[in-house]
Write a protein that holds these residues in place. Structure first.
Motif, PDB file in Angstrom:
ATOM      1  N   TRP A  52       0.669  -1.462  -0.224  1.00 13.04           N
ATOM      2  CA  TRP A  52      -0.014  -0.106   0.140  1.00 13.04           C
ATOM      3  C   TRP A  52       0.896   1.295  -0.045  1.00 13.04           C
ATOM      4  N   ILE A  53       0.433   2.463  -0.647  1.00  8.46           N
ATOM      5  CA  ILE A  53       0.877   3.453  -0.605  1.00  8.46           C
ATOM      6  C   ILE A  53       0.092   4.601  -0.074  1.00  8.46           C
ATOM      7  N   GLN A  54       0.479   5.504   0.199  1.00 10.40           N
ATOM      8  CA  GLN A  54      -0.345   6.936   0.321  1.00 10.40           C
ATOM      9  C   GLN A  54      -0.855   7.314  -0.830  1.00 10.40           C
ATOM     10  N   CYS A  55      -2.247   7.957  -0.910  1.00 12.11           N
ATOM     11  CA  CYS A  55      -2.681   8.224  -2.285  1.00 12.11           C
ATOM     12  C   CYS A  55      -3.659   9.683  -2.136  1.00 12.11           C
ATOM     13  N   THR A  56      -3.577  10.505  -2.985  1.00  8.07           N
ATOM     14  CA  THR A  56      -4.818  11.473  -2.908  1.00  8.07           C
ATOM     15  C   THR A  56      -5.956  11.101  -3.181  1.00  8.07           C
ATOM     16  N   ILE A 138      -0.519  -5.552 -10.694  1.00 10.15           N
ATOM     17  CA  ILE A 138      -0.831  -5.901  -9.392  1.00 10.15           C
ATOM     18  C   ILE A 138      -2.302  -6.364  -9.168  1.00 10.15           C
ATOM     19  N   LYS A 139      -2.453  -7.413  -9.034  1.00 11.05           N
ATOM     20  CA  LYS A 139      -3.900  -7.962  -8.768  1.00 11.05           C
ATOM     21  C   LYS A 139      -4.537  -7.122  -7.326  1.00 11.05           C
ATOM     22  N   VAL A 140      -3.861  -6.815  -6.464  1.00  7.48           N
ATOM     23  CA  VAL A 140      -4.412  -6.040  -5.248  1.00  7.48           C
ATOM     24  C   VAL A 140      -3.364  -5.326  -4.554  1.00  7.48           C
ATOM     25  N   PHE A 141      -3.607  -4.118  -4.390  1.00  9.83           N
ATOM     26  CA  PHE A 141      -2.725  -3.102  -3.707  1.00  9.83           C
ATOM     27  C   PHE A 141      -3.614  -2.200  -3.068  1.00  9.83           C
ATOM     28  N   GLY A 142      -3.038  -1.269  -1.985  1.00 16.19           N
ATOM     29  CA  GLY A 142      -3.814  -0.479  -1.363  1.00 16.19           C
ATOM     30  C   GLY A 142      -3.673   0.953  -1.681  1.00 16.19           C
ATOM     31  N   CYS A 143      -4.492   1.772  -2.004  1.00 18.93           N
ATOM     32  CA  CYS A 143      -4.490   3.090  -2.019  1.00 18.93           C
ATOM     33  C   CYS A 143      -4.764   3.611  -0.753  1.00 18.93           C
ATOM     34  N   ALA A 144      -4.135   4.005  -0.111  1.00 18.81           N
ATOM     35  CA  ALA A 144      -4.651   4.810   1.480  1.00 18.81           C
ATOM     36  C   ALA A 144      -4.868   6.385   1.480  1.00 18.81           C
ATOM     37  N   HIS A 145      -5.761   6.537   2.096  1.00 22.53           N
ATOM     38  CA  HIS A 145      -6.246   7.827   2.183  1.00 22.53           C
ATOM     39  C   HIS A 145      -6.188   8.188   3.590  1.00 22.53           C
ATOM     40  N   GLN A 156       8.948   7.693   3.872  1.00 23.93           N
ATOM     41  CA  GLN A 156       8.550   6.516   3.218  1.00 23.93           C
ATOM     42  C   GLN A 156       6.787   6.831   2.725  1.00 23.93           C
ATOM     43  N   SER A 157       6.458   6.162   1.777  1.00 24.16           N
ATOM     44  CA  SER A 157       4.970   6.450   1.189  1.00 24.16           C
ATOM     45  C   SER A 157       4.152   5.228   1.423  1.00 24.16           C
ATOM     46  N   GLY A 158       4.686   4.140   1.956  1.00 24.92           N
ATOM     47  CA  GLY A 158       3.904   3.146   2.246  1.00 24.92           C
ATOM     48  C   GLY A 158       4.652   1.942   2.799  1.00 24.92           C
ATOM     49  N   ILE A 159       4.150   0.648   2.591  1.00 24.78           N
ATOM     50  CA  ILE A 159       4.676  -0.519   3.046  1.00 24.78           C
ATOM     51  C   ILE A 159       4.499  -1.604   1.730  1.00 24.78           C
ATOM     52  N   LEU A 160       5.715  -2.371   1.479  1.00 23.40           N
ATOM     53  CA  LEU A 160       5.606  -3.284   0.470  1.00 23.40           C
ATOM     54  C   LEU A 160       5.735  -4.813   1.361  1.00 23.40           C
ATOM     55  N   GLY A 161       4.361  -5.051   1.499  1.00 25.52           N
ATOM     56  CA  GLY A 161       4.114  -6.457   2.248  1.00 25.52           C
ATOM     57  C   GLY A 161       4.621  -7.651   1.546  1.00 25.52           C
ATOM     58  N   LEU A 162       5.557  -8.350   1.688  1.00 29.11           N
ATOM     59  CA  LEU A 162       6.152  -9.649   1.243  1.00 29.11           C
ATOM     60  C   LEU A 162       5.749 -10.884   1.884  1.00 29.11           C
ATOM     61  N   GLY A 163       4.740 -10.772   2.803  1.00 24.11           N
ATOM     62  CA  GLY A 163       4.192 -12.155   3.362  1.00 24.11           C
ATOM     63  C   GLY A 163       3.404 -12.729   2.283  1.00 24.11           C
ATOM     64  N   TYR A 164       3.056 -13.820   2.786  1.00 27.18           N
ATOM     65  CA  TYR A 164       2.332 -14.750   1.840  1.00 27.18           C
ATOM     66  C   TYR A 164       0.974 -14.871   1.955  1.00 27.18           C
ATOM     67  N   ASP A 165       0.085 -14.798   1.099  1.00 27.13           N
ATOM     68  CA  ASP A 165      -1.288 -15.169   1.081  1.00 27.13           C
ATOM     69  C   ASP A 165      -1.813 -15.344  -0.486  1.00 27.13           C
ATOM     70  N   ASN A 166      -3.048 -15.473  -0.568  1.00 26.60           N
ATOM     71  CA  ASN A 166      -3.441 -15.789  -1.828  1.00 26.60           C
ATOM     72  C   ASN A 166      -3.644 -14.456  -2.664  1.00 26.60           C
ATOM     73  N   ILE A 167      -3.618 -13.395  -1.878  1.00 25.97           N
ATOM     74  CA  ILE A 167      -3.418 -12.199  -2.854  1.00 25.97           C
ATOM     75  C   ILE A 167      -2.360 -11.056  -2.661  1.00 25.97           C
ATOM     76  N   SER A 168      -1.319 -11.840  -2.056  1.00 25.82           N
ATOM     77  CA  SER A 168      -0.056 -11.031  -1.888  1.00 25.82           C
ATOM     78  C   SER A 168       0.673 -10.959  -3.280  1.00 25.82           C
TER      79      SER A 168
END
Length: 381
Positions: A52-56, A138-145, A156-168
């Motif tokens: 996810w990253i911070q978004c306008t 990317i199938k799924v990412f977070g646009c954080a408001h 930093q502008s967000g987090i690159l989650g490298l854990g493992y699940d079916n949408i990661s």
């Protein structure tokens, strides 16, 4: 690059350069997202699963060095629809569908940071060692408001989650990656590297991944040695219980190591027995947690301190030198860079400090983690 069973198979050494943050607490990846391209700095976190990253528009966000990502200006950005209601992408990350705002997510972290916004798909570009590029959707990412963080280094502008699940992102890129880290306090070291796919570096000793529960990479910590002395610790204190409590994970998103009390107390006692005669104890807390601290300087006063070895199953060791075992918290105070795991349900977390000077490779399908102590520059030769 090819695709197989819904995942990208990256044949190149696609990835991103990493730099320490200003505070020496984490490593950040420089990624490019959207069209036109927007460069973003995101914390590399192997213990969460969403990028996810911070978004306008940003309602409550932290200051950052890169310009805020503007989804309305990206031709490749697409919100995940809420038809049918309750799509898997939403529910898998604890999100929900809102008739007005679309597919929403809300996450919280160990440090009590809370972030929320829209789930979307978008184009992401990685570089290769021959100056090429690899582009994926990317199938799924977070646009954080909203990003309610307790602290911020304004970088930093967000987090690159490298854990493992079916949408990661990790699953989407084939379940293979490696991270090589240098000194977390050296912003000028140019060889820190995150590599995805077939180019990931799998060298060194091997330890099994015993679980990916909650997206974490659980490994087995069998014991700890200080110098040649193996401490008297019951290895069961480091194991994941049948109820899902405790266990040992690898987490680049946590700075210092946290340790189950059953291992922390013997380690603290051994460190005290070595240092109490030569250095003066001092009171110091980090994040409200009292630490084992002394008046002194790591480089000057701990040059003869013995190496601390974390013995993982399969014969793999992570060896902590003084710069991985201790943290210079100010000009006159040093602390053991290990905290008791009283606030994380007894979980032992091998954090970024402990992984300095290591390449760690994750082959998730094979259930293996490769651990190699190395100067990352040598991986480029």
């Amino acid at each position: 690059m090819a695709r197989r069973s819904g995942a990208y198979v990256i044949n190149e050494d696609a990835g991103a350069p990493l730099v320490p943050d200003f505070l020496g607490l984490a490593f950040l990846a420089n990624i490019t997202i959207g069209e036109p391209a927007s460069e973003q700095l995101v914390m590399v976190d192997t213990a969460s699963t969403l990028l996810w990253i911070q978004c306008t528009p940003c309602l409550t966000c932290q200051r950052q060095i890169p310009l805020l990502f503007e989804p309305l200006k990206s031709s490749t950005y697409s919100n995940i629809p809420c038809t049918p209601p309750g799509t898997a992408a939403c529910t898998d990350v604890g999100g929900k569908c809102d008739p007005t705002n679309g597919c929403l997510f809300r996450l919280s972290y160990f440090d009590r940071t809370e972030v929320s916004g829209n789930l979307a798909s978008e184009k992401l570009v990685f570089g290769t060692s021959d100056d090429g590029k690899v582009t994926i959707t990317i199938k799924v990412f977070g646009c954080a408001h909203e990003n309610r963080a307790l602290t911020s280094d304004n970088q930093q502008s967000g987090i690159l989650g490298l854990g493992y699940d079916n949408i990661s992102l990790t699953e989407q890129l084939g379940g293979k990656f490696s991270i090589c880290l240098g000194d977390i306090h050296d912003p000028n070291y140019p060889h820190n590297k995150l590599i995805f796919g077939e180019g990931a570096v799998f060298e060194g000793d091997v330890t099994p991944i015993v679980s990916t529960q909650d997206g974490f990479y659980y490994v087995t910590l069998d014991g700890i040695s200080v110098g040649e002395e193996k401490l008297n610790i019951d290895p069961n204190v480091f194991k994941l219980s049948s109820s899902g409590q405790g266990g040992t994970i690898l987490d680049t998103g946590t700075t210092m190591m946290t340790m189950n009390r059953g291992g922390y107390d013997p380690l603290q006692n051994k460190v005290q027995s070595i240092l109490n005669g030569s250095l003066q104890r001092t009171d110091f807390s980090i994040g409200g947690i009292p630490m084992l601290c002394y008046n002194g300087e790591v480089d000057r006063d701990l040059s003869s301190f013995p190496a601390v070895s974390l013995h993982l199953a399969g014969g793999a060791d992570i060896v902590l030198d003084t710069h991985s075992m201790f943290r210079q918290v100010n000009g006159v105070t040093l602390c053991m860079a290990v905290a008791p795991a009283d606030n994380v349900e007894g979980m032992t977390i091998i954090g970024a400090f402990a992984q300095q000077s290591y390449n760690v490779g994750y082959d998730i399908a094979a259930g293996k983690v490769y651990v190699q102590r190395i100067d990352c520059e040598l991986l480029e030769s």
